[in-house]
Scaffold this active site. Structure first.
Site, mmCIF file in Angstrom:
data_model
loop_
_atom_site.group_PDB
_atom_site.id
_atom_site.type_symbol
_atom_site.label_atom_id
_atom_site.label_comp_id
_atom_site.label_asym_id
_atom_site.label_seq_id
_atom_site.Cartn_x
_atom_site.Cartn_y
_atom_site.Cartn_z
ATOM 1 N N HIS A 217 3.123 -2.463 -10.099
ATOM 2 C CA HIS A 217 3.908 -3.691 -9.902
ATOM 3 C C HIS A 217 2.980 -4.887 -9.709
ATOM 4 C CE1 HIS A 217 8.142 -2.036 -8.788
ATOM 5 N NE2 HIS A 217 7.614 -1.421 -9.819
ATOM 6 N N LYS B 231 2.967 -0.668 4.875
ATOM 7 C CA LYS B 231 1.567 -0.475 5.270
ATOM 8 C C LYS B 231 1.232 0.910 5.845
ATOM 9 C CE LYS B 231 -0.168 -4.300 4.092
ATOM 10 N NZ LYS B 231 -0.572 -4.132 2.727
ATOM 11 N N TYR C 66 13.074 -7.726 -1.636
ATOM 12 C CA TYR C 66 13.240 -7.811 -0.177
ATOM 13 C C TYR C 66 14.312 -8.865 0.080
ATOM 14 C CZ TYR C 66 8.972 -5.101 0.594
ATOM 15 O OH TYR C 66 8.037 -4.095 0.638
ATOM 16 N N TYR D 199 -0.101 -8.164 1.262
ATOM 17 C CA TYR D 199 0.736 -7.105 0.705
ATOM 18 C C TYR D 199 -0.094 -6.129 -0.130
ATOM 19 C CZ TYR D 199 4.982 -4.795 -0.827
ATOM 20 O OH TYR D 199 5.969 -3.858 -1.041
ATOM 21 N N PRO E 151 8.295 -0.545 8.694
ATOM 22 C CA PRO E 151 8.010 -0.296 7.276
ATOM 23 C C PRO E 151 8.055 -1.528 6.369
ATOM 24 C CG PRO E 151 10.178 0.553 7.873
ATOM 25 C CD PRO E 151 9.534 0.101 9.144
#
Ligand code: FAD
Ligand code: DHB
Length: 388
Positions: A72, A296, A200, A383, A292
């Site tokens: 991604h 990570k 998200y 990220y 979560p």
């Protein structure tokens, strides 16, 4: 039984450590409380950083991940029905890999079995002895028979509820913890994902996450109250609630279907310091937990294992204690950065009870995140796991 490194726990941390040590000729035995099927049945992480990808390659088990994993380049964040994209590749040159923890665990189990390295499943009453002495031991019961492993070192890779951290005298350990007043209800289904990228979702009804395992398997999460019971969430109710939190396009594209797994996970931040006690080294969730949201947890477990495996190789091959002596300090530096990011992303995207002020702060922070290139870059770097 005698080995060089006794590893407690056959989750991703323990299996990866075992495989990396085995490749370097360091003898190890893994002792796991549950059966292999049980460990494989837990649906957890889905996103891994380059550090974990590289380690799986180093462990010789990366081929299926490269064939089936989804690379991604970015992620999407939906705020009150409006979708924004953060382009990791453009901002950082890096990407992430979507490949389920279940698959990683299976690849590591298969790799270990192929090399004939021992894993003792269904081991009860696991106990650690003489962790401060020169000859630590691990005892356990299997099929009703007591057994003992003598070793040079113990790696505590037995997760948050494991025995390793609890074996340390309370006066030798400092715990830092935050428990969040909500959980995640997760659903896995054999339906095509709603989007090519993760979404998200921050909505006034609460957080949601649209993730995936493959082009035909989706993973969705809903923020839920800690008092929720999974049995009061039939699939229909889950899909209806998810639709309410999504933007119009996603709502229209969403393909619903029967769940193949549904579970509730509480959200917690936790760190224990230090991560070494004599000849016991903690790695992964045994030493720290992140909520979560930032994806990570598994990545931190992998980076602990990277530091620990290299330190053990230095010990045996170069007769140097430097890596072992610095393990805790090095690992914690990274852990706290991931803790900060996971805490920040959690408080940014979840509905916080009774907090009009915090809601306004969330919206202002999100607006800044999308408008400012440096803020988007900082998010993307965190990220993909760059600033460590
Ligand atoms: P665990 O996976 O907990 O493994 C520990 C093992 O030790 C288990 O097999 C357990 O049975 C065994 N054990 C426990 N006690 C004993 C004992 N007394 N004796 C012997 N064995 C014992 N992380 C990410 O990086 N990306 C994500 O996208 C992500 N998403 C997540 C989503 C959810 C809903 C959840 C819950 C977690 C997520 N995580 C994610 C976190 C990730 O799953 C964990 O950080 C990861 O499993 C940690 O691996 P571990 O090997 O340290 O611990
Ligand atoms: C998944 C889980 C996460 O916690 C996350 O941040 C992203 C994806 C998942 O299970 O797919």
């Amino acid at each position: 039984m005698r080995t060089q490194v006794a590893i407690i726990g056959a989750g991703p941390a323990g299996l990866l450590l075992g495989q990396l040590l085995h490749k370097q000729g360091i003898d190890n035995v893994i002792v796991e409380r549950h059966t292999g099927e049980y460990v494989l049945g837990r649906i957890r992480a889905g996103v891994i950083e380059q550090v974990a990808v590289d380690l799986l390659d180093e462990a010789g088990v990366g081929s299926r991940m490269h064939a089936e994993g989804l690379v991604h380049d970015g992620t999407q964040i939906c705020v009150e029905g409006v979708r924004h994209r953060v382009d990791f590749k453009a901002l950082t040159g890096k990407t992430v890999m979507v490949y389920g923890q279940t698959e990683i665990t299976k690849d590591l189990m298969d790799g270990r079995a192929a090399e004939g390295a021992p894993t003792i499943y269904s081991a009860y009453d696991v106990a650690l002895h003489d962790i401060q002495g020169a000859r630590p031991r691990v005892t356990f019961r299997k099929n009703g028979v007591g057994q003992e492993i003598e070793c040079d070192f113990i790696a505590g890779c037995d997760g948050f509820h494991g025995i390793s951290r609890k074996s340390v005298p309370p006066s030798a350990i400092a715990n830092y913890e935050r428990v969040y007043p909500f959980g995640w209800l997760g659903l896995l289904s054999d339906t095509p994902p709603v989007s090519d990228e993760l979404i998200y979702v921050r909505s006034s009804l609460g957080f949601a996450l649209c993730s995936m395992r493959s082009p035909t398997r989706s993973r969705y999460y809903l923020q839920c109250s800690l008092a929720e019971d999974v049995d009061s969430w039939p699939d229909e109710r889950f899909w209806d609630e998810l639709k309410l939190r999504l933007d119009d396009e996603a709502r229209e594209r969403l393909v619903t279907g029967a769940s193949i797994e549904k579970s509730i996970a509480p959200l917690r931040s936790f760190v224990c310091e230090p991560m070494r006690f004599g000849r016991l080294f903690l790695a992964g969730d045994a030493a720290h937990i992140v909520p979560p949201t930032g994806a990570k947890g598994l990545n931190l477990a992998a980076s602990d294992v990277q530091y620990l495996s290299r330190a053990l190789v230095e010990h045996y091959r170069d007769k140097s204690e430097a890596g072992l002596d610095h393990y805790s300090e090095r690992a914690l530096l990274r852990v706290w950065k991931a803790e900060r990011f996971s805490w920040w992303m959690t408080t940014l995207l979840h509905r916080l009870p009774d907090s009009d002020f915090e809601q306004k702060m969330q919206l202002a922070e999100l607006d800044y995140l999308f408008r400012s290139k440096s803020a988007s870059t900082a998010f993307a770097e965190n990220y993909v796991g760059l600033p460590y």
